[in-house]
Motif scaffolding. Structure first.
Motif, mmCIF file in Angstrom:
data_model
loop_
_atom_site.group_PDB
_atom_site.id
_atom_site.type_symbol
_atom_site.label_atom_id
_atom_site.label_comp_id
_atom_site.label_asym_id
_atom_site.label_seq_id
_atom_site.Cartn_x
_atom_site.Cartn_y
_atom_site.Cartn_z
ATOM 1 N N ILE A 211 46.307 47.932 40.541
ATOM 2 C CA ILE A 211 45.763 48.991 41.397
ATOM 3 C C ILE A 211 44.242 49.044 41.248
ATOM 4 O O ILE A 211 43.512 49.209 42.233
ATOM 5 C CB ILE A 211 46.416 50.348 41.061
ATOM 6 C CG1 ILE A 211 47.902 50.321 41.434
ATOM 7 C CG2 ILE A 211 45.705 51.476 41.790
ATOM 8 C CD1 ILE A 211 48.664 51.553 41.047
ATOM 9 N N ALA A 212 43.751 48.886 40.025
ATOM 10 C CA ALA A 212 42.312 48.896 39.804
ATOM 11 C C ALA A 212 41.641 47.732 40.537
ATOM 12 O O ALA A 212 40.571 47.896 41.142
ATOM 13 C CB ALA A 212 42.016 48.819 38.307
ATOM 14 N N VAL A 213 42.262 46.557 40.534
ATOM 15 C CA VAL A 213 41.713 45.396 41.228
ATOM 16 C C VAL A 213 41.668 45.661 42.728
ATOM 17 O O VAL A 213 40.666 45.375 43.400
ATOM 18 C CB VAL A 213 42.527 44.120 40.900
ATOM 19 C CG1 VAL A 213 42.128 42.963 41.811
ATOM 20 C CG2 VAL A 213 42.373 43.740 39.438
ATOM 21 N N VAL A 214 42.752 46.215 43.268
ATOM 22 C CA VAL A 214 42.802 46.520 44.700
ATOM 23 C C VAL A 214 41.728 47.539 45.060
ATOM 24 O O VAL A 214 41.030 47.397 46.082
ATOM 25 C CB VAL A 214 44.211 47.027 45.102
ATOM 26 C CG1 VAL A 214 44.208 47.591 46.516
ATOM 27 C CG2 VAL A 214 45.238 45.914 44.975
ATOM 28 N N LEU A 215 41.548 48.569 44.252
ATOM 29 C CA LEU A 215 40.525 49.574 44.516
ATOM 30 C C LEU A 215 39.118 48.970 44.469
ATOM 31 O O LEU A 215 38.274 49.279 45.319
ATOM 32 C CB LEU A 215 40.638 50.730 43.520
ATOM 33 C CG LEU A 215 41.806 51.683 43.762
ATOM 34 C CD1 LEU A 215 41.871 52.717 42.642
ATOM 35 C CD2 LEU A 215 41.654 52.364 45.100
ATOM 36 N N ILE A 216 38.861 48.107 43.509
ATOM 37 C CA ILE A 216 37.545 47.466 43.411
ATOM 38 C C ILE A 216 37.287 46.606 44.643
ATOM 39 O O ILE A 216 36.196 46.635 45.218
ATOM 40 C CB ILE A 216 37.434 46.647 42.107
ATOM 41 C CG1 ILE A 216 37.396 47.585 40.902
ATOM 42 C CG2 ILE A 216 36.213 45.730 42.132
ATOM 43 C CD1 ILE A 216 37.511 46.897 39.564
ATOM 44 N N VAL A 217 38.289 45.832 45.057
ATOM 45 C CA VAL A 217 38.143 44.990 46.246
ATOM 46 C C VAL A 217 37.882 45.851 47.472
ATOM 47 O O VAL A 217 37.028 45.527 48.312
ATOM 48 C CB VAL A 217 39.388 44.092 46.438
ATOM 49 C CG1 VAL A 217 39.372 43.411 47.793
ATOM 50 C CG2 VAL A 217 39.475 43.063 45.322
ATOM 51 N N MET A 218 38.589 46.964 47.604
ATOM 52 C CA MET A 218 38.396 47.853 48.752
ATOM 53 C C MET A 218 36.990 48.454 48.743
ATOM 54 O O MET A 218 36.343 48.547 49.790
ATOM 55 C CB MET A 218 39.461 48.954 48.759
ATOM 56 C CG MET A 218 40.825 48.463 49.180
ATOM 57 S SD MET A 218 42.093 49.755 49.163
ATOM 58 C CE MET A 218 41.410 50.981 50.201
ATOM 59 N N ILE A 219 36.516 48.869 47.588
ATOM 60 C CA ILE A 219 35.180 49.453 47.488
ATOM 61 C C ILE A 219 34.126 48.425 47.880
ATOM 62 O O ILE A 219 33.196 48.719 48.631
ATOM 63 C CB ILE A 219 34.929 50.001 46.065
ATOM 64 C CG1 ILE A 219 35.810 51.243 45.819
ATOM 65 C CG2 ILE A 219 33.458 50.323 45.849
ATOM 66 C CD1 ILE A 219 35.821 51.706 44.384
ATOM 67 N N VAL A 220 34.266 47.200 47.403
ATOM 68 C CA VAL A 220 33.313 46.142 47.744
ATOM 69 C C VAL A 220 33.370 45.852 49.242
ATOM 70 O O VAL A 220 32.336 45.705 49.900
ATOM 71 C CB VAL A 220 33.589 44.866 46.915
ATOM 72 C CG1 VAL A 220 32.791 43.682 47.428
ATOM 73 C CG2 VAL A 220 33.293 45.121 45.444
ATOM 74 N N VAL B 125 34.335 47.857 51.732
ATOM 75 C CA VAL B 125 33.751 48.971 52.480
ATOM 76 C C VAL B 125 32.226 48.935 52.352
ATOM 77 O O VAL B 125 31.500 49.152 53.330
ATOM 78 C CB VAL B 125 34.323 50.321 51.991
ATOM 79 C CG1 VAL B 125 33.521 51.494 52.527
ATOM 80 C CG2 VAL B 125 35.780 50.449 52.393
ATOM 81 N N GLY B 126 31.727 48.624 51.178
ATOM 82 C CA GLY B 126 30.282 48.522 50.981
ATOM 83 C C GLY B 126 29.672 47.426 51.837
ATOM 84 O O GLY B 126 28.620 47.610 52.450
ATOM 85 N N LYS B 127 30.323 46.266 51.924
ATOM 86 C CA LYS B 127 29.814 45.171 52.751
ATOM 87 C C LYS B 127 29.850 45.537 54.235
ATOM 88 O O LYS B 127 28.920 45.211 54.974
ATOM 89 C CB LYS B 127 30.605 43.900 52.492
ATOM 90 C CG LYS B 127 30.271 43.257 51.168
ATOM 91 C CD LYS B 127 30.823 41.850 51.120
ATOM 92 C CE LYS B 127 30.359 41.163 49.877
ATOM 93 N NZ LYS B 127 29.160 40.373 50.088
ATOM 94 N N VAL B 128 30.907 46.198 54.669
ATOM 95 C CA VAL B 128 30.997 46.610 56.070
ATOM 96 C C VAL B 128 29.903 47.615 56.403
ATOM 97 O O VAL B 128 29.240 47.518 57.442
ATOM 98 C CB VAL B 128 32.396 47.188 56.383
ATOM 99 C CG1 VAL B 128 32.411 47.884 57.737
ATOM 100 C CG2 VAL B 128 33.448 46.101 56.329
ATOM 101 N N MET B 129 29.668 48.581 55.517
ATOM 102 C CA MET B 129 28.615 49.568 55.767
ATOM 103 C C MET B 129 27.237 48.920 55.781
ATOM 104 O O MET B 129 26.405 49.253 56.622
ATOM 105 C CB MET B 129 28.690 50.679 54.713
ATOM 106 C CG MET B 129 29.908 51.573 54.874
ATOM 107 S SD MET B 129 30.034 52.831 53.598
ATOM 108 C CE MET B 129 28.582 53.783 53.914
#
Length: 97
Positions: A5-14, A16-20
Motif C-alpha cells: 500500500i505504501a508503494v502504491v501511495l508513493i507511486v500515486m503521489i509521484v 499526481v505531482g508529474k501531472v500537475m
C-alpha cells in the motif's frame, strides 16, 4: 499500513505531482519532447514588443554590414552611413523622450 500500500501511495503521489507539473508548464507555454528537452512555444501577442524585436533585428543587420564592410574599399562610405545612422538614432531618442 503494509508495504504494498505504501508503494502504491508513493507511486500515486509521484504521478499526481508529474501531472500537475506538466499542467503548469503547459499553461506557461512550455512543452517537453521525448528526450526531455523543454521548449517555450508561447505566443507573444504584444504588438509593441514585436515591433521592438523587428527594429532590433534591423539594427543588428546594419551593424553586421558595417562590421564586415569596414575593411573594404568603401570604408569611408560605410563610416558616413554609420554616422548618419547614429544621427538618426539620436534624433529618434530625442523624439521619443
Amino acid at each position: 499500513m503494509n508495504w504494498p500500500i505504501a508503494v502504491v501511495l508513493i507511486v500515486m503521489i509521484v504521478a499526481v505531482g508529474k501531472v500537475m507539473a506538466a499542467k503548469y508548464r503547459a499553461q506557461a507555454g512550455i512543452i517537453q519532447d521525448k528526450q526531455g528537452n523543454q521548449q517555450w512555444v508561447g505566443k507573444n501577442d504584444d504588438p509593441e514588443a514585436q515591433r521592438e524585436i523587428e527594429n532590433l533585428r534591423e539594427r543588428i543587420k546594419v551593424l553586421e554590414r558595417i562590421a564586415t564592410d569596414g575593411n573594404s574599399l568603401d570604408a569611408k562610405e560605410t563610416r558616413r552611413i554609420s554616422a548618419e545612422i547614429e544621427a538618426l538614432r539620436d534624433k529618434q531618442v530625442e523624439k521619443d523622450n
